[in-house]
Motif scaffolding. Sequence first.
Motif, mmCIF file in Angstrom:
data_model
loop_
_atom_site.group_PDB
_atom_site.id
_atom_site.type_symbol
_atom_site.label_atom_id
_atom_site.label_comp_id
_atom_site.label_asym_id
_atom_site.label_seq_id
_atom_site.Cartn_x
_atom_site.Cartn_y
_atom_site.Cartn_z
ATOM 1 N N PHE A 165 78.521 25.654 6.583
ATOM 2 C CA PHE A 165 78.383 26.488 7.094
ATOM 3 C C PHE A 165 78.433 28.125 7.273
ATOM 4 O O PHE A 165 78.353 28.269 8.695
ATOM 5 N N ARG A 192 73.851 26.014 11.384
ATOM 6 C CA ARG A 192 73.931 25.430 12.636
ATOM 7 C C ARG A 192 71.844 26.563 12.830
ATOM 8 O O ARG A 192 72.969 28.069 12.289
ATOM 9 N N PHE A 214 82.176 13.172 -2.583
ATOM 10 C CA PHE A 214 82.014 13.347 -1.703
ATOM 11 C C PHE A 214 81.912 12.681 -0.327
ATOM 12 O O PHE A 214 82.597 13.517 0.313
ATOM 13 N N SER A 258 81.509 21.307 5.123
ATOM 14 C CA SER A 258 81.985 22.393 3.834
ATOM 15 C C SER A 258 81.853 23.811 4.138
ATOM 16 O O SER A 258 80.424 24.620 4.632
ATOM 17 N N ARG A 280 69.292 18.188 5.320
ATOM 18 C CA ARG A 280 70.933 17.624 5.570
ATOM 19 C C ARG A 280 71.827 18.753 5.924
ATOM 20 O O ARG A 280 73.383 18.090 5.119
#
Lengths: 261, 391
Positions: free
Chosen positions: B270, B168, A82, B266, B164
């Motif tokens: 997101f 937002r 990925f 992703s 990670r």
Amino acid sequence: MKEEEVKTYDFPVLRVENLDLAYADYQVLKDVTFEVADGTCLVVMGGSGCGKSTLLKALIGLLPPRKGNVLIRSDDLWSSEFEKRAEILRRFGVLFQGGALWSSMTLLENVMLPLETHTDLPESEVGQVAEYKLSLVGLAGFEQFYPSQLSGGMKKRAGLARAMALDPDILFFDEPSAGLDPLTSRKLDDLINELKESLGITFVVVSHDLSSIYEIADDSIFLDSNTKSLLERGDPAWLAENSVHEHVRSFMNRDSSTDQI
Amino acid sequence: MSDKETPLKKQGESDGVWMTFRRDGDEGHCVIKGEWTVGGGAVRSASLEWSGILSSNLDLRAFRFSASEIESWDSSLIVFLDLCRRELADSGKGFDPAGLPAGILKLLGMCGSKRPKKIGSDFSLDAGIEFFETGLGRFRETILGLACFWAEWLSAFLLLFIGRSGMRLRDLIMACRTCGASALPIVTLISFLTGLTMAFVGSVQLEKFNAKIYIADLVSLAMVREMGALMVAIVMAGRTGAAFAAELGSMKLNEEIDSLRTFGISPMQFLVLPRTLGLLLMTPLLTLYADVVGILGGLTVGTQVMDFSVLHYYDQTQSALRGMWEVYSGLIKSLAFGLIIGLVGCYKGLGSGKDSASLGRAVTSSVVTSVTLIVVVDALFEITFSFLDLR
Ligand SMILES: Nc1ncnc2c1ncn2[C@@H]1O[C@H](COP(=O)(O)OP(=O)(O)OP(=O)(O)O)[C@@H](O)[C@H]1O
Ligand SMILES: [Mg+2]
């Protein structure tokens, strides 16, 4: 033609090997193999429903192929993990048929998001880069507009600005001229040629529009829905004259008399 | 051919409304006649006639068609001829349209000989059972899919702690605002009226026992244990869950989700994470607020209708809620409800197809699924609590 511009790499920028594509149990394409040279524009042609958009989906990481490889330089897109795949995708820009802008964000935010996600630049700098990309496609002054406030052609150009946000090596377009008036579509063609020459970007374009194909293509592949395979490959102008397949010649010359419906 | 006048018919020959059929050696000859219009239902009655002819002439090798006696025709004739062609091809017999006029031949050539798949829609007992089975299968699929989606969500949630995640902060704040603050008016109205109604209903019963002051206990306990969380959850399912499904579904429709993926962003991190987290944070807060407003609703009835003093009512409420566990248990439930609503809404939205009809289905089914799950989970909570002697 553009001998001096082409940098030499050990691997072509994009190489597709023996690709088989299918939706559930419906086979769309079999055994497709081709490659795209650096800084050129490859046009994908073929009748409606022959699998052009499907092929594009496999190239940009949206539809896993049944079998075969998609190599970007030497990296295999589909057998990568990925993280690695995301890193490969970073080198792509994709312009979808309708632009596919994120409708809840302004144009500027649309272009900024990929930059924010993939770079560590401070916000002000990201904004500057995004503004520059928008001005490149002639949308300076529209930064604070929402996608719903734009016309179809403007959406496409904004999509192009977003696709170029990360300075990609390859840009993928699905039918850039569909639904545009002849003049706007002509401007888009000019833009493609300009970007190709000035920035050395490689293009893979799905198109039906003959005049635009002759304008932008350095190379082309022709997909066929009967054999579900890549029928022929070559420069479009050359194919129009010399193709061994009558179907390809009539397609390229808009001649329906020799072709059965 | 002048067979028409011969009085003696051979076996299998017929003279119907739509065609005359004669045998000619090992070939059959159909002469189409009459007035063929789509509106007149020609295809249906003619194909009945045709299947009669076909079944009584199974020995023939080929069928010839001509249309010398036809009065008028439109697409119904083409449809019919295409049907004959397919049936003959299926049973390995020849179809010879050479006797038809050129116009018909051309149209017939244009209609593809590919046969569309038959879609069974006739209702029968079997179909009814099948309907139930597919319904059950779909439900199981939804639950399994949701479980996978939840696992994926958990891993995205954990990534958040390692720092990670692609989420937002401003999306989270935005989500909190839309599903928290802007839901206040409707939550106020609904919970106030719920408290009020419970007080009215309860007062009638309690009056019989001369225990009217226990109305404060009834309203406050029912509100914090059950009604606050449930009412907020149902408002949220209809308001926010449906909005999530519609929003993500239309993003899918416009290829916005695809374009996120091509940028290596992703959608789970997101889009889904900020929305579900926002809801997860806001539902307990709204529930707490609803509890208070509901109790105020009860107080309004207690003081205005039943003539208790505010202080009396307040003291009674306070003594009823002495163990704060009653409040906490409601909040725990609301946390679960918030997660369910958020996950179901996003799951249905992302799973919607690329047409507007399936977007509508996704929204409807997000509301239905979350309300069902909320009620089921609520019951499970109550059963568990009572087994653990927590009630
Ligand atoms: N999501 C899907 N599920 C199943 N089959 C699909 C799906 N999308 C496309 N197809 C089928 O795959 C085939 C190729 O479709 P595709 O969209 O790639 O065609 P295309 O060459 O892009 O056509 P056009 O030029 O009209 O856009 C079609 O026959 C279509 O029916
Ligand atoms: Mg397409």
